[in-house]
Design an enzyme around this catalytic site. Structure first.
Site, PDB file in Angstrom:
ATOM      1  N   GLY A 262       0.795  -1.114   0.176  1.00 36.97           N
ATOM      2  CA  GLY A 262      -0.054   0.015  -0.019  1.00 36.97           C
ATOM      3  C   GLY A 262       0.861   1.370  -0.057  1.00 36.97           C
ATOM      4  O   GLY A 262       1.767   1.367   0.656  1.00 36.97           O
ATOM      5  N   GLY A 263       0.466   2.204  -0.926  1.00 33.73           N
ATOM      6  CA  GLY A 263       1.202   3.740  -0.790  1.00 33.73           C
ATOM      7  C   GLY A 263       2.561   3.476  -1.152  1.00 33.73           C
ATOM      8  O   GLY A 263       2.753   2.992  -2.066  1.00 33.73           O
ATOM      9  N   ASP A 264       3.372   4.081  -0.227  1.00 37.11           N
ATOM     10  CA  ASP A 264       4.696   3.704  -0.568  1.00 37.11           C
ATOM     11  C   ASP A 264       5.610   2.688   0.441  1.00 37.11           C
ATOM     12  O   ASP A 264       6.524   2.754   0.850  1.00 37.11           O
ATOM     13  CB  ASP A 264       5.505   5.072  -0.400  1.00 37.11           C
ATOM     14  CG  ASP A 264       5.457   5.678   1.225  1.00 37.11           C
ATOM     15  OD1 ASP A 264       4.372   5.129   1.708  1.00 37.11           O
ATOM     16  OD2 ASP A 264       5.732   6.755   1.425  1.00 37.11           O
ATOM     17  N   GLU A 265       4.777   1.825   0.896  1.00 34.33           N
ATOM     18  CA  GLU A 265       5.164   0.617   1.841  1.00 34.33           C
ATOM     19  C   GLU A 265       5.461  -0.740   1.014  1.00 34.33           C
ATOM     20  O   GLU A 265       4.530  -1.068   0.316  1.00 34.33           O
ATOM     21  CB  GLU A 265       4.275   0.555   3.126  1.00 34.33           C
ATOM     22  CG  GLU A 265       4.130   1.745   3.950  1.00 34.33           C
ATOM     23  CD  GLU A 265       3.278   1.600   5.114  1.00 34.33           C
ATOM     24  OE1 GLU A 265       3.135   2.177   5.937  1.00 34.33           O
ATOM     25  OE2 GLU A 265       2.239   0.698   4.646  1.00 34.33           O
TER      26      GLU A 265
END
Length: 350
Positions: A262-265
């Site tokens: 998710g996102g920048d993870e």
């Protein structure tokens, strides 16, 4: 003279008898004529009913023929060895030949060679009157993508042939594969998602127990990515994520997993480790891959990564807790200055 009189009387008598007989004959003829006329009308009515029934039968047959011939489904009548006895327009189109060229041709001639045992087994079950589910087969030829059909059949009442429906499911299979990929892979980076990560982590943990080895769970968060999104927009941010994902994946070994959650993870699962130090080269390469400059649309961008790491079975937790521990260690790495990794339960970072 008397003889003549007697003869005339006899003649008159015979005349009366003849007249009576004639009257009787006429009556009988009239009754017979009536019966014949009634019978003729009955025959005409029966013929009319037969003509009407025949017309209805021919109309029904035409409707059936039209439905059979112009159905979008491919219908085949096959014998026990798969000889095509009859087919419709869709069947001929599916096989790429005119119907006139399909007489006494075996369906197996159009099936991929490695699938022929499956087709023969399918027909054997049908003609043995056994329940048999639909079977998927690949058509012969160099098709891109490979053409896949589903075949279903029922035994005809004479038990000498079977009625078969063959459906081209190539597009359906491609859509199923696409949905499967959407369900298991991140659409932007094409990396595995949480579902695949959970499965691979469980599998890797089981392998560690069997082989007496270790694995590392590395939880990675990009530093400064939000600022890129805010300054340059989501399109540039998405392009940056794709490039970094490719770089970080290339930094790992074959057998390791990098997932976007998710996102920048991201989460990396580093498998088949003998010692804690064995994970160090991959962790360093992940940091280098994330922090290397990227040029996009005439702009040079640079972010970094904070990574939290926990080692199994040294950390004897279940999969969910391993991820949680790695996440906690990642926040420690951020607090320690970013662009570094931190081991769970330890106070030194690299």
């Amino acid at each position: 003279m008397r003889l003549r009189l007697r003869a005339e009387r006899r003649l008159q008598r015979l005349g009366r008898i003849g007249k009576a007989a004639a009257n009787q004959t006429a009556h009988d003829n009239e009754r017979l004529l009536h019966e014949l006329q009634v019978h003729q009308i009955e025959l005409e009515m029966q013929n009319e009913d037969l003509r009407s029934a025949r017309a209805q039968l021919e109309a029904a047959l035409k409707r059936y023929t039209d439905l059979y011939d112009f159905s979008p489904l491919a219908y085949f009548t096959l014998d026990r060895i798969g000889t095509i006895l009859q087919t419709n327009v869709a069947g001929a189109r599916l096989l790429g030949l005119e119907r006139s060229h399909l007489g006494h041709t075996r369906l197996g001639a159009f099936i991929a060679t490695h699938e022929l045992p499956g087709l023969n087994a399918f027909l054997g079950q049908v003609f043995d009157a056994q329940p048999v589910p639909a079977r998927e087969l690949h058509l012969a030829g160099d098709h891109a993508p490979p053409r896949i059909v589903s075949i279903e059949a029922t035994l005809a009442p004479d038990r000498l042939s079977c009625n078969t429906v063959v459906t081209d499911i190539t597009t359906l299979k491609a859509q199923q594969q696409q949905l499967e990929r959407i369900a298991h892979y991140d659409l932007l980076t094409n990396l595995p998602n949480r579902i695949v990560l959970a499965d691979r982590l469980q599998h890797a943990m089981a392998q560690c127990q069997r082989r007496g080895r270790s694995l590392a769970v590395a939880y990675l968060d990009l530093d400064g990515f939000k600022e890129v999104n805010d300054q340059y927009g989501h399109k540039i941010g998405d392009d940056l994520l794709v490039i970094l994902a490719q770089r970080m994946k290339a930094a790992l070994r074959e057998g390791d997993t990098l997932a976007r959650i998710g996102g920048d993870e991201f989460v990396a699962v580093l498998v088949d480790l003998e010692h804690l130090q064995d994970s160090t080269p991959m962790l360093v390469r992940l940091l280098q891959s994330a922090s290397a400059p990227v040029s996009l649309s005439g702009v040079t961008l640079q972010v970094s990564a904070s990574i939290g790491v926990t080692l199994y079975p040294e950390d004897p937790s279940n999969a969910d807790h391993l991820l949680r521990h790695a996440d906690q260690a990642m926040y420690q790495a951020k607090q320690a200055g970013r662009n570094r990794y931190r081991l769970f339960g330890m106070h030194e970072s690299a």
